[in-house]
Motif scaffolding. Structure first.
Motif, short mmCIF file in Angstrom:
data_model
loop_
_atom_site.label_atom_id
_atom_site.label_comp_id
_atom_site.label_asym_id
_atom_site.label_seq_id
_atom_site.Cartn_x
_atom_site.Cartn_y
_atom_site.Cartn_z
N UNK A 25 30.41 62.16 48.73
CA UNK A 25 29.26 62.78 49.40
C UNK A 25 27.97 62.10 48.95
N UNK A 26 26.95 62.21 49.81
CA UNK A 26 25.60 61.83 49.40
C UNK A 26 25.02 62.89 48.49
N UNK A 27 23.85 62.60 47.90
CA UNK A 27 23.26 63.51 46.93
C UNK A 27 21.76 63.59 47.11
N UNK A 28 21.24 64.82 47.03
CA UNK A 28 19.79 65.05 47.04
C UNK A 28 19.37 65.27 45.59
N UNK A 29 18.60 64.35 45.06
CA UNK A 29 18.19 64.36 43.65
C UNK A 29 16.80 64.96 43.53
N UNK A 30 16.74 66.17 43.00
CA UNK A 30 15.47 66.88 42.85
C UNK A 30 14.70 66.42 41.62
N UNK A 31 13.40 66.45 41.71
CA UNK A 31 12.57 66.28 40.53
C UNK A 31 12.46 67.65 39.84
N UNK A 32 12.35 67.69 38.51
CA UNK A 32 12.28 68.97 37.79
C UNK A 32 10.86 69.55 37.79
#
Length: 317
Positions: free
Chosen positions: A69-76
């Motif tokens: 799967x693709x991934x959505x990488x959030x900033x903290x």
């Protein structure tokens, strides 16, 4: 607002992208960090804190990679807005620098992990300017635009692919954020939270909230999400809903616990719920949301919960 190839790929995926879980609850309950005002971004200034953030996201990226799967990488950066300067004892300049540092860290992680089979979207996360669960608290549109504009601009300047406003409890704050994102020329997402009855804290239904924001902004949000509520809290509100607003919901990040927000605020131990059940319930939302393109967790969830979201799509655990 230009939609990047990464975002277009995410929105046209056959399998929803994955994202992370309850970062702040993991940091507090699993790693023992103290997070004043529930803010994770100050950890960027500590070697131990940065290492914990890298470790945390690596676990989810491993899940996404294994699942294809693709991934959505959030900033903290959920609490990295100027509204929190006083509570955190930081200047606006210091907090804006932290937003840019958070995007830089996300880019470093993406550079190390992204492949053609693991596309990664960097999402600049923002949160409400106050207590999202207080149904009596209303931030006007103009005030919301003014207070959120600096953070949105900082995330855009640093190179985030999009920004997402999570855990919103009112439409007026969502509209103000929309105006600020339009001014910053960055794609943006609005994510509402619900109480156990599936309505926003002030009693507004999801359908009315989405329709109002779309009507006032000309449909400016890239899409909508639901977060910080157990799937059972809002699933009934989706059943039989209108295609106009259901089709606008592309992301869900549920809580592990079925407790109310008030009960969770008083909790001294982590309620991680049942990761297997959570995965199945989250995956099943795709039957009600025709355009679902991103799934993950919120409070109380970790990589196990997201693993079971992916596993449910494959008919196993």
């Amino acid at each position: 607002m230009t939609i990047s190839d990464r975002i277009s790929q995410m929105m046209n995926t056959d399998q929803p992208y994955l994202t992370d879980g309850g970062l702040e609850t993991w940091l507090i309950f699993e790693r023992g960090f103290e997070l004043p005002a529930f803010a994770a971004f100050p950890l960027l200034r500590q070697d131990e804190g940065r290492a914990a953030l890298v470790e945390y996201f690596a676990k989810f990226l491993d899940v996404a990679e294994k699942a294809g799967r693709g991934f959505v990488l959030d900033t903290p950066t959920w609490r990295a807005g100027v509204a929190w300067c006083d509570a955190l004892g930081l200047s606006a300049a210091e907090i804006m620098a932290a937003n840019k540092d958070a995007v830089a860290l996300a880019k470093t992680i993406r550079d190390a992990r992204e492949t053609s089979d693991l596309p990664i979207v960097i999402n600049g996360q923002i949160g409400p300017a106050g207590d999202a669960y207080d149904g009596d608290r209303v931030l006007g549109i103009a005030a919301a635009e003014k207070i959120h504009a600096p953070q949105i601009a900082a995330l855009a300047e640093a190179g985030a692919d999009l920004v997402s406003a999570l855990t919103l409890g009112t439409t007026s704050e969502a509209i103000g954020i929309a105006h600020a994102a339009i001014a910053a020329d960055i794609p943006f997402v609005v994510s509402f939270t619900t109480e156990t009855d599936g309505k926003l804290p002030n009693g507004t239904t999801l359908a009315d909230a989405i329709r109002e924001v779309d009507n006032v902004t000309g449909g400016a949000p890239l899409y909508y999400m639901i977060n910080c509520a157990h799937p059972d809290h809002f699933r009934g509100r989706l059943e039989g809903g209108g295609a106009d607003w259901l089709g606008r919901i592309r992301g869900v990040r549920g809580n592990a616990s079925r407790l109310s927000h008030a009960e969770l605020d008083e909790a001294t131990e982590l309620d991680a719920g049942d990761p297997v059940e959570f995965g199945a319930l989250s995956h099943a939302l795709g039957e009600m949301l025709p355009n679902l393109s991103m799934l993950g967790g919120c409070c109380g969830t970790d990589h196990r919960h997201v693993h079971h979201i992916a596993a449910a799509a494959q008919g196993g655990s």
